[in-house]
Design a protein around this motif. Structure first.
Motif, PDB file in Angstrom:
ATOM      1  N   SER A 138      -1.702 -26.075   5.507  1.00  0.00           N
ATOM      2  CA  SER A 138      -2.811 -25.925   5.626  1.00  0.00           C
ATOM      3  C   SER A 138      -3.524 -26.722   6.785  1.00  0.00           C
ATOM      4  O   SER A 138      -2.620 -27.363   7.129  1.00  0.00           O
ATOM      5  CB  SER A 138      -3.581 -26.506   4.305  1.00  0.00           C
TER       6      SER A 138
ATOM      7  N   ALA B 112       6.504 -27.501   9.123  1.00  0.00           N
ATOM      8  CA  ALA B 112       6.387 -26.257   8.616  1.00  0.00           C
ATOM      9  C   ALA B 112       7.700 -25.924   8.000  1.00  0.00           C
ATOM     10  O   ALA B 112       7.829 -25.187   6.656  1.00  0.00           O
ATOM     11  CB  ALA B 112       6.375 -25.242   9.510  1.00  0.00           C
ATOM     12  N   SER B 113       8.828 -26.366   8.242  1.00  0.00           N
ATOM     13  CA  SER B 113      10.191 -26.107   7.776  1.00  0.00           C
ATOM     14  C   SER B 113      10.275 -26.838   6.641  1.00  0.00           C
ATOM     15  O   SER B 113      11.220 -26.384   5.577  1.00  0.00           O
ATOM     16  CB  SER B 113      11.274 -26.313   8.837  1.00  0.00           C
TER      17      SER B 113
ATOM     18  N   GLU C  57       5.133 -24.198   0.610  1.00  0.00           N
ATOM     19  CA  GLU C  57       4.163 -23.045   0.926  1.00  0.00           C
ATOM     20  C   GLU C  57       4.522 -22.165   2.166  1.00  0.00           C
ATOM     21  O   GLU C  57       5.262 -22.641   3.065  1.00  0.00           O
ATOM     22  CB  GLU C  57       2.614 -23.451   0.812  1.00  0.00           C
ATOM     23  N   ASP C  58       4.082 -20.936   2.399  1.00  0.00           N
ATOM     24  CA  ASP C  58       4.241 -20.173   3.518  1.00  0.00           C
ATOM     25  C   ASP C  58       3.707 -20.804   4.683  1.00  0.00           C
ATOM     26  O   ASP C  58       4.282 -20.460   5.874  1.00  0.00           O
ATOM     27  CB  ASP C  58       3.659 -18.691   3.214  1.00  0.00           C
ATOM     28  N   ARG C  59       2.390 -21.276   4.561  1.00  0.00           N
ATOM     29  CA  ARG C  59       1.804 -21.936   5.803  1.00  0.00           C
ATOM     30  C   ARG C  59       1.312 -23.138   5.399  1.00  0.00           C
ATOM     31  O   ARG C  59       0.931 -23.478   4.368  1.00  0.00           O
ATOM     32  CB  ARG C  59       0.426 -20.962   6.055  1.00  0.00           C
TER      33      ARG C  59
END
Length: 50
Positions: free
Chosen positions: A37, A28-29, A33-35
């Motif tokens: 998939s 994630a870091s 993108e923000d999230r």
């Protein structure tokens, strides 16, 4: 049940879950993108699953 003084207990399931969470946090870091998939989550988790 009280733990024995000086004894160590390893919960292998908990350790595996911590490792999975760590891998997801790293992914994630590094994501643009923000999230993540669902496909990316599956890719990360399948990459470290036994």
């Amino acid at each position: 049940m009280t733990p024995v003084c000086g004894a160590t207990v390893q919960d292998h399931v908990a350790l595996a879950e911590i490792e999975l969470c760590g891998e997801l946090i790293i992914a994630a870091s590094a994501a643009a993108e923000d999230r993540l998939s669902q496909d990316r989550i599956d890719e990360v988790l399948m990459g470290i699953a036994p």
